[in-house]
Design an enzyme around this catalytic site. Structure first.
Site, PDB file in Angstrom:
ATOM      1  N   GLY A  16     -49.606  -7.696 -18.896  1.00 50.25           N
ATOM      2  CA  GLY A  16     -50.694  -7.337 -17.726  1.00 50.25           C
ATOM      3  C   GLY A  16     -50.040  -5.909 -17.314  1.00 50.25           C
ATOM      4  N   ARG A  41     -43.568 -10.772  -7.143  1.00 54.95           N
ATOM      5  CA  ARG A  41     -43.773  -9.941  -8.051  1.00 54.95           C
ATOM      6  C   ARG A  41     -44.553  -8.840  -7.749  1.00 54.95           C
ATOM      7  NH1 ARG A  41     -44.996 -12.854 -14.165  1.00 54.95           N
ATOM      8  NH2 ARG A  41     -43.216 -11.602 -15.045  1.00 54.95           N
ATOM      9  N   GLU A 163     -53.475  -8.496 -27.268  1.00 54.45           N
ATOM     10  CA  GLU A 163     -52.452  -7.529 -27.144  1.00 54.45           C
ATOM     11  C   GLU A 163     -51.495  -7.744 -28.325  1.00 54.45           C
ATOM     12  OE1 GLU A 163     -51.950  -4.960 -24.486  1.00 54.45           O
ATOM     13  OE2 GLU A 163     -51.287  -4.556 -26.455  1.00 54.45           O
ATOM     14  N   LYS A 218     -55.073 -12.785 -33.634  1.00 42.11           N
ATOM     15  CA  LYS A 218     -54.033 -12.530 -32.833  1.00 42.11           C
ATOM     16  C   LYS A 218     -53.026 -13.773 -33.143  1.00 42.11           C
ATOM     17  CE  LYS A 218     -50.852 -11.954 -29.658  1.00 42.11           C
ATOM     18  NZ  LYS A 218     -50.573 -11.334 -28.650  1.00 42.11           N
ATOM     19  N   GLY A 269     -32.274 -17.045 -34.989  1.00 43.06           N
ATOM     20  CA  GLY A 269     -33.892 -17.585 -34.771  1.00 43.06           C
ATOM     21  C   GLY A 269     -34.600 -16.683 -33.929  1.00 43.06           C
ATOM     22  N   CYS A 274     -44.387 -15.555 -27.442  1.00 38.24           N
ATOM     23  CA  CYS A 274     -45.556 -15.736 -28.498  1.00 38.24           C
ATOM     24  C   CYS A 274     -45.454 -16.588 -30.004  1.00 38.24           C
ATOM     25  CB  CYS A 274     -45.835 -14.321 -28.737  1.00 38.24           C
ATOM     26  SG  CYS A 274     -46.822 -13.548 -27.522  1.00 38.24           S
ATOM     27  N   PHE A 336     -34.423 -12.768 -25.405  1.00 42.54           N
ATOM     28  CA  PHE A 336     -34.805 -13.148 -26.835  1.00 42.54           C
ATOM     29  C   PHE A 336     -34.843 -12.035 -27.949  1.00 42.54           C
ATOM     30  CE2 PHE A 336     -39.158 -11.725 -28.013  1.00 42.54           C
ATOM     31  CZ  PHE A 336     -39.361 -10.975 -26.865  1.00 42.54           C
TER      32      PHE A 336
HETATM   33  C1  UDX Z   1     -44.537 -10.573 -30.708  1.00 38.42           C
HETATM   34  C2  UDX Z   1     -45.299  -9.681 -31.777  1.00 38.42           C
HETATM   35  O1  UDX Z   1     -44.744  -8.831 -32.528  1.00 38.42           O
HETATM   36  C3  UDX Z   1     -46.246  -8.969 -31.013  1.00 38.42           C
HETATM   37  O2  UDX Z   1     -47.248  -8.138 -31.736  1.00 38.42           O
HETATM   38  C4  UDX Z   1     -47.139  -9.744 -30.141  1.00 38.42           C
HETATM   39  O3  UDX Z   1     -48.116  -9.222 -29.260  1.00 38.42           O
HETATM   40  C5  UDX Z   1     -46.185 -10.740 -29.263  1.00 38.42           C
HETATM   41  O4  UDX Z   1     -45.257 -11.421 -29.991  1.00 38.42           O
HETATM   42  P1  UDX Z   1     -42.275 -10.223 -29.414  1.00 38.42           P
HETATM   43  O5  UDX Z   1     -42.349 -11.512 -29.163  1.00 38.42           O
HETATM   44  O6  UDX Z   1     -42.176  -9.253 -27.923  1.00 38.42           O
HETATM   45  O7  UDX Z   1     -43.673  -9.578 -29.978  1.00 38.42           O
HETATM   46  O8  UDX Z   1     -41.103  -9.635 -30.216  1.00 38.42           O
HETATM   47  P2  UDX Z   1     -40.866  -9.447 -31.833  1.00 38.42           P
HETATM   48  O9  UDX Z   1     -40.376  -7.961 -32.060  1.00 38.42           O
HETATM   49  O10 UDX Z   1     -41.903  -9.717 -32.526  1.00 38.42           O
HETATM   50  O11 UDX Z   1     -39.681 -10.384 -32.118  1.00 38.42           O
HETATM   51  C6  UDX Z   1     -39.711 -11.970 -31.765  1.00 38.42           C
HETATM   52  C7  UDX Z   1     -38.678 -12.564 -32.236  1.00 38.42           C
HETATM   53  O12 UDX Z   1     -38.272 -12.458 -33.662  1.00 38.42           O
HETATM   54  C8  UDX Z   1     -37.407 -12.020 -31.547  1.00 38.42           C
HETATM   55  O13 UDX Z   1     -36.528 -13.014 -31.199  1.00 38.42           O
HETATM   56  C9  UDX Z   1     -36.649 -11.151 -32.523  1.00 38.42           C
HETATM   57  O14 UDX Z   1     -35.042 -11.037 -32.342  1.00 38.42           O
HETATM   58  C10 UDX Z   1     -37.038 -12.139 -33.813  1.00 38.42           C
HETATM   59  N1  UDX Z   1     -37.028 -11.247 -35.020  1.00 38.42           N
HETATM   60  C11 UDX Z   1     -37.672 -10.283 -35.232  1.00 38.42           C
HETATM   61  C12 UDX Z   1     -35.909 -11.479 -35.964  1.00 38.42           C
HETATM   62  O15 UDX Z   1     -35.056 -12.500 -35.874  1.00 38.42           O
HETATM   63  N2  UDX Z   1     -35.937 -10.774 -37.295  1.00 38.42           N
HETATM   64  C13 UDX Z   1     -36.787  -9.710 -37.339  1.00 38.42           C
HETATM   65  O16 UDX Z   1     -36.828  -9.230 -38.477  1.00 38.42           O
HETATM   66  C14 UDX Z   1     -37.635  -9.472 -36.488  1.00 38.42           C
HETATM   67  P1  ADP Z   2     -47.595 -12.802 -20.032  1.00 41.45           P
HETATM   68  O1  ADP Z   2     -45.968 -12.334 -20.860  1.00 41.45           O
HETATM   69  O2  ADP Z   2     -48.208 -13.390 -20.947  1.00 41.45           O
HETATM   70  O3  ADP Z   2     -47.939 -11.254 -19.030  1.00 41.45           O
HETATM   71  P2  ADP Z   2     -46.300 -13.551 -17.598  1.00 41.45           P
HETATM   72  O4  ADP Z   2     -45.793 -14.911 -17.216  1.00 41.45           O
HETATM   73  O5  ADP Z   2     -45.172 -12.738 -17.535  1.00 41.45           O
HETATM   74  O6  ADP Z   2     -47.017 -13.622 -19.098  1.00 41.45           O
HETATM   75  O7  ADP Z   2     -47.409 -12.925 -16.632  1.00 41.45           O
HETATM   76  C1  ADP Z   2     -48.570 -13.857 -16.266  1.00 41.45           C
HETATM   77  C2  ADP Z   2     -48.718 -13.720 -14.711  1.00 41.45           C
HETATM   78  O8  ADP Z   2     -49.840 -14.121 -14.323  1.00 41.45           O
HETATM   79  C3  ADP Z   2     -47.874 -14.140 -13.555  1.00 41.45           C
HETATM   80  O9  ADP Z   2     -47.302 -13.295 -13.141  1.00 41.45           O
HETATM   81  C4  ADP Z   2     -48.577 -15.367 -12.854  1.00 41.45           C
HETATM   82  O10 ADP Z   2     -48.271 -15.455 -11.687  1.00 41.45           O
HETATM   83  C5  ADP Z   2     -49.896 -14.666 -12.880  1.00 41.45           C
HETATM   84  N1  ADP Z   2     -50.990 -15.727 -12.943  1.00 41.45           N
HETATM   85  C6  ADP Z   2     -51.326 -16.975 -13.504  1.00 41.45           C
HETATM   86  N2  ADP Z   2     -52.327 -17.447 -12.912  1.00 41.45           N
HETATM   87  C7  ADP Z   2     -53.026 -16.609 -11.928  1.00 41.45           C
HETATM   88  C8  ADP Z   2     -54.074 -16.589 -11.336  1.00 41.45           C
HETATM   89  N3  ADP Z   2     -54.993 -17.728 -11.371  1.00 41.45           N
HETATM   90  N4  ADP Z   2     -54.418 -15.409 -10.424  1.00 41.45           N
HETATM   91  C9  ADP Z   2     -53.674 -14.515 -10.514  1.00 41.45           C
HETATM   92  N5  ADP Z   2     -52.469 -14.280 -11.050  1.00 41.45           N
HETATM   93  C10 ADP Z   2     -51.964 -15.484 -11.864  1.00 41.45           C
END
Ligand code: UDX
Ligand code: ADP
Length: 460
Positions: A16, A41, A163, A218, A269, A274, A336
């Site tokens: 967000g 936050r 996203e 997604k 790993g 996600c 991560f």
């Molecule tokens: C991922 C997707 O890329 C993104 O499109 C989606 O919206 C959310 O999930 P993210 O989790 O932020 O994004 O990171 P990403 O760059 O995809 O890496 C995920 C994990 O895989 C990390 O731990 C990274 O270190 C690992 N990774 C990635 C590897 O170990 N090797 C690679 O070649 C690529």
């Molecule tokens: P993401 O990576 O999906 O953005 P986060 O855990 O970083 O996940 O963010 C989700 C946010 O949503 C948290 O800051 C949490 O406090 C907020 N949240 C969860 N439920 C509610 C709700 N009912 N109203 C407002 N905020 C909320």
């Protein structure tokens, strides 16, 4: 046709926060309000000192600086923001369920449901509700059912707009996305959201589909990406026993344009909020339709990832003469991946857990992760009590001092600064033989070995 003047986003997290900052930056005529229940936050988002923003993401601070209090606002007044909005993004967390049916696999949708109920209670005029959080397929049905049964005469249109940003590169991904995906049923509502993105994204990159294709895409995108990492990690183990070099193999196969060069870096790993969650979702959905082969196929991507983390820690134990009891093992990195302070599902947590089972002492250095976060990640696992975690794990802010009296160093995150640490001083600080386990293949083997280290990397 809808013209959007007011956008509200519920959830001020990793998705967000950055997404709304960019939408506000590119649409100065739209008022964007990001709300969250978590006051700490929101206060951090409103902080004058931009280094105190609650999430670390390169380039985020300057966009927040440009748009905040112009047309970008952060608030805890959820009801007011819902009331004012023409369009509401739901961007709350959807963790894997830790209880009941689907425990350990299905997404916990309670936060989503709470949002939907709150919107239903507060809304007085028609609204477009956009699912931004990753959700299992057909969640929109549940949201729709809650919203459409309020009996207050308000019309809701549900859109799915997943996203695809990756943490650490979120600002560049938002600025220049490969594609923007919008799923929905109502053409006007879809067009209203297309117009928001069209302010900076070329029309050809904005694709529209039905709701279910968008939701499923997604999960599938993340499953395919994670599968590539598990595939190359499986080959890394084969390389280690055959004498092949995983970087050379990755380079050779990546030049095949049908395969492509990205996401082929062998590692300790994958982690992040996600990959595992979305695959588990896919597996759960497949099983619920009795598609057991489909479920097993995707489950294996996760099994391979668990194996890779376990293999890394086992290798440390084996190399340190089959015991790490009372030995000091320094972790460089806890996040991560690099360029984020997010630690969700980080491989470091599981490697630490395994080494703690063997009664090692762990010293953690990460440039952006706080001590509280490290302890809260370990406490959350529940393997041992908080006291024990604090007794055996120390979090420090000086990487060189951390190595004093260390038996081994494990690189868990690929932070750039690790390449240029004062490795000579680190070597002098350590017990000999001084071992390095490079879980990210980021260090320059030749110079490290020349200093005297015993160096082990992945897949070589
Ligand atoms: C991922 C997707 O890329 C993104 O499109 C989606 O919206 C959310 O999930 P993210 O989790 O932020 O994004 O990171 P990403 O760059 O995809 O890496 C995920 C994990 O895989 C990390 O731990 C990274 O270190 C690992 N990774 C990635 C590897 O170990 N090797 C690679 O070649 C690529
Ligand atoms: P993401 O990576 O999906 O953005 P986060 O855990 O970083 O996940 O963010 C989700 C946010 O949503 C948290 O800051 C949490 O406090 C907020 N949240 C969860 N439920 C509610 C709700 N009912 N109203 C407002 N905020 C909320």
């Amino acid at each position: 046709m809808h013209t959007i003047k007011n956008i509200t986003c519920i959830g001020a997290g990793y998705v967000g926060g950055p997404t709304m900052s960019v939408i506000a930056q590119k649409n100065p005529d739209i008022k964007v309000t990001v709300v969250d229940l978590n006051k700490t936050r929101i206060d951090a988002w409103n902080s004058d000192d931009l280094s105190l923003l609650p999430i670390y993401e390169p380039g985020l601070d300057s966009v927040v600086k440009e748009a905040r209090n112009r047309n970008l606002f952060f608030s805890t007044d959820v009801d007011k923001a819902i009331d004012e909005a023409d369009m509401i993004f739901i961007s709350v967390n959807t963790p894997t369920k830790t209880y009941g049916k689907g425990k350990g696999q299905a997404a916990d949708l309670k936060y989503i449901e709470l949002c939907a109920r709150q919107i239903a209670r507060v809304a007085k005029n028609d609204k477009i509700v956009v699912e931004k959080s990753t959700l299992p397929v057909r969640t929109a049905d549940a949201i729709k059912s809650i919203l459409n049964n309020t009996g207050n005469g308000v019309n809701f249109h549900i859109l799915s707009n997943p996203e695809f940003l990756a943490e650490g590169t979120a600002m560049a991904d938002l600025e220049n996305p490969d594609r923007v995906l919008i799923g929905g049923e109502n053409e006007d509502a879809i067009q209203a959201l297309v117009n928001v993105y069209a302010k900076w994204v070329p029309k050809a990159k904005i694709i529209t589909t039905n709701l279910w294709s968008s939701e499923l895409s997604k999960l599938v995108a993340n499953a395919f990406l994670a599968q590539r990492v598990s595939s190359i990690n499986s080959i890394s183990e084969l390389c280690e026993v055959t004498g092949a070099n995983v970087d050379e193999v990755a380079n050779a196969i990546g030049m095949d344009s049908r395969i492509g060069s990205k996401f082929l870096k062998a590692s300790v790993g994958f982690g992040g909020s996600c990959f595992q969650k979305d695959i588990l979702n896919l597996v759960y959905i497949a099983r619920s339709y009795n598609l057991n082969e489909v479920a097993d196929y995707w489950q294996q991507v996760i099994s391979m990832n668990d194996h890779q983390k376990q293999r890394f820690s086992s290798n440390i134990i084996k190399t340190l003469y089959n015991t790490v009891n009372g030995k000091n093992i320094v972790f460089y990195g806890w996040a991560f991946k690099k360029d984020t302070n997010d630690t969700r599902e980080s491989a470091a947590i599981y490697v630490a857990d395994h080494l703690l089972d063997e009664e090692a002492n762990i010293i953690v250095y990460d440039p952006k992760v706080s001590a509280e976060q490290v302890y809260s990640d370990l406490d959350y696992l529940g393997t041992r009590g908080p006291e024990e975690n604090r007794r055996f794990v120390t979090v420090v802010n000086n990487p060189v001092a951390a190595s004093k009296g260390a038996h081994a160093i494990a690189v868990l995150t690929e932070w750039d600064e690790f390449k240029s640490l004062d490795w000579k001083s680190i070597y002098a600080n350590m017990f000999k033989p001084a071992f390095i386990f490079d879980g990210r293949n980021v260090l320059d083997k030749n110079s490290i070995v020349e200093i005297g280290f015993s160096y082990k990397s992945i897949g070589k």
